[in-house]
Design a protein around this motif. Sequence first.
Motif, mmCIF file in Angstrom:
data_model
loop_
_atom_site.group_PDB
_atom_site.id
_atom_site.type_symbol
_atom_site.label_atom_id
_atom_site.label_comp_id
_atom_site.label_asym_id
_atom_site.label_seq_id
_atom_site.Cartn_x
_atom_site.Cartn_y
_atom_site.Cartn_z
ATOM 1 N N PRO A 145 45.555 38.332 39.713
ATOM 2 C CA PRO A 145 44.456 37.709 38.979
ATOM 3 C C PRO A 145 44.956 36.673 37.996
ATOM 4 O O PRO A 145 45.880 36.913 37.222
ATOM 5 N N PRO A 188 40.630 40.503 34.312
ATOM 6 C CA PRO A 188 39.397 40.829 35.038
ATOM 7 C C PRO A 188 38.392 41.574 34.167
ATOM 8 O O PRO A 188 38.745 42.198 33.161
ATOM 9 N N ASP A 222 33.915 38.597 34.259
ATOM 10 C CA ASP A 222 34.793 37.816 35.109
ATOM 11 C C ASP A 222 35.314 38.682 36.253
ATOM 12 O O ASP A 222 35.713 39.840 36.031
ATOM 13 N N ALA A 223 35.338 38.149 37.466
ATOM 14 C CA ALA A 223 35.879 38.864 38.627
ATOM 15 C C ALA A 223 36.826 37.941 39.385
ATOM 16 O O ALA A 223 36.539 37.497 40.500
ATOM 17 N N LEU A 237 39.484 43.499 43.544
ATOM 18 C CA LEU A 237 39.824 42.090 43.326
ATOM 19 C C LEU A 237 41.201 41.855 43.926
ATOM 20 O O LEU A 237 42.216 42.233 43.336
ATOM 21 N N TYR A 264 39.732 47.939 40.249
ATOM 22 C CA TYR A 264 39.449 48.130 38.831
ATOM 23 C C TYR A 264 38.239 49.046 38.672
ATOM 24 O O TYR A 264 37.323 49.055 39.517
ATOM 25 N N GLU A 314 33.220 34.423 41.663
ATOM 26 C CA GLU A 314 34.124 35.230 40.841
ATOM 27 C C GLU A 314 33.472 35.718 39.555
ATOM 28 O O GLU A 314 34.108 35.779 38.503
#
Length: 484
Positions: free
Chosen positions: A19, A23, A147-148, A172, A177, A453
């Motif tokens: 990431p 995240p 947020d992703a 993700l 998560y 996202e």
Amino acid sequence: MDAGSFSSSSMSAGKVRSPSRPPLQNVPSRPFLPSMRTSSRNPSSRNNGDRFIPNRSAMDMDMAYYLLTETKKEKGNDLQASPSKVAYRKLLAENLLNNRTRILAFNSKPPAPSQPFFQEADVVSTHSVKSGKQRRHIPQAAERTLDAPDIVDDYYLNLLDWGSSNVLSIALGNTVYLWDASNGATSELVTLDEDSGPVTSVSWAPDGQHLAVGLNSSDIQLWDSTSNRLLRTLKGVHGTTTAGMDGTTGGARVGSLAWNNNILTSGGMDGKIINNDVRIRNHAVHTYRGHQQEVCGLKWSGSGQQLASGGNDNLLHIWDISMASSHPSPGQTQWLHRFSDHMAAVKALAWCPFQSNLLASGGGGMDRCIKFWNTHTGACLNSVDTGSQVCALLWNKNERELLSSHGFTQNQLTLWKYPSMVKITELTGHTSRVLFMAQSPDGCTVASAAGDETLRFWNVFGSPEAPKPAAKSTAPFGGFNLIR
């Protein structure tokens, strides 16, 4: 096949980056800008009307006539009037006219209606207002946006689920998560290596504690979320895929998962559907064969008797648990119903909570339809063209409503009234197709994840009802210590 999705070979070959930003962090919202059309008038002025209508019944017309005419006479005679006459007129006005100078009257209340007909009408009108159910307010903006980063933009995967313990899981890239909805805490459950990842599906067990994680390598991992401990790995559940143009073969990714008490049902790219009993060593107890391409949608009915499966072959199957076989013969028909009405991949599936034999299904970009099925008779009850790719479906647990998420062109969530299928509202905010939806345990909040996202939370189904006693569910890992 549905356009815009990745193939398994491209997912396996390409590296999934870590990431690029933390995240599941709150995305700051844009500052509110007041409309340029906002009125500059005092808000309180709307309570003080600018029209005054006099009430004739509250006026003395003789007095009004006197005041209008006598004033003119007095002005003409003021020069000739003696001081004693002026004093007499003043005394007369004080005693007889009470110093009245106003001609129009505004303060008296309107008379009560005298005809019984109007009284009955008022009673009926009041009763209808009280008896009618007030339409609930549906916020048009997401109440929270997280947020992703690096979520895989693939129509055929299932990367979001919300468990009964009010914890949301999201995959993700190579990492799973957990986000606790009760306090907003985020934790990392597992990060896989490049050989096993990326994660292709997640699904909570009924107890809300154990999570199944489907992998691109065809394995399935079972995790205890409270201790962050890997309990078991189901190896090679879906075998291998057909060799590609380069001659290579690989594991058939596990794109869909569904629980039925202690049975974990998996759908793979090999077209097979397998019932895995997580309590025993030889976990694969039943196999369903009917799809020719990847199985991308799986849902058990509320009773646990029927399983709906959708595939990239545009087929929708209804399977009955009583017809399952551990070793089906090649020519054996296992499905209860096979529907070929959709013109694209069938991923979106939702069993109705208030009618056990009612199933809603949604088709991909070349189909765009939501269809309703009676799974007892096999009849198609209705079909609605939504105008865009149907990615996910959720029923409202408290009202006769259905929520759908879509792709191009609006990337919206649409709330429908059932069975009329009239649009109640459309929720916009995502800038890419809304691939995944999950419903909170109380049935009121919906989480949506998209290719843009972001993970957004919508208060679309209203406030929760009074809590009811929870039904006892069979713990799927009760005898796990016996596994070697």
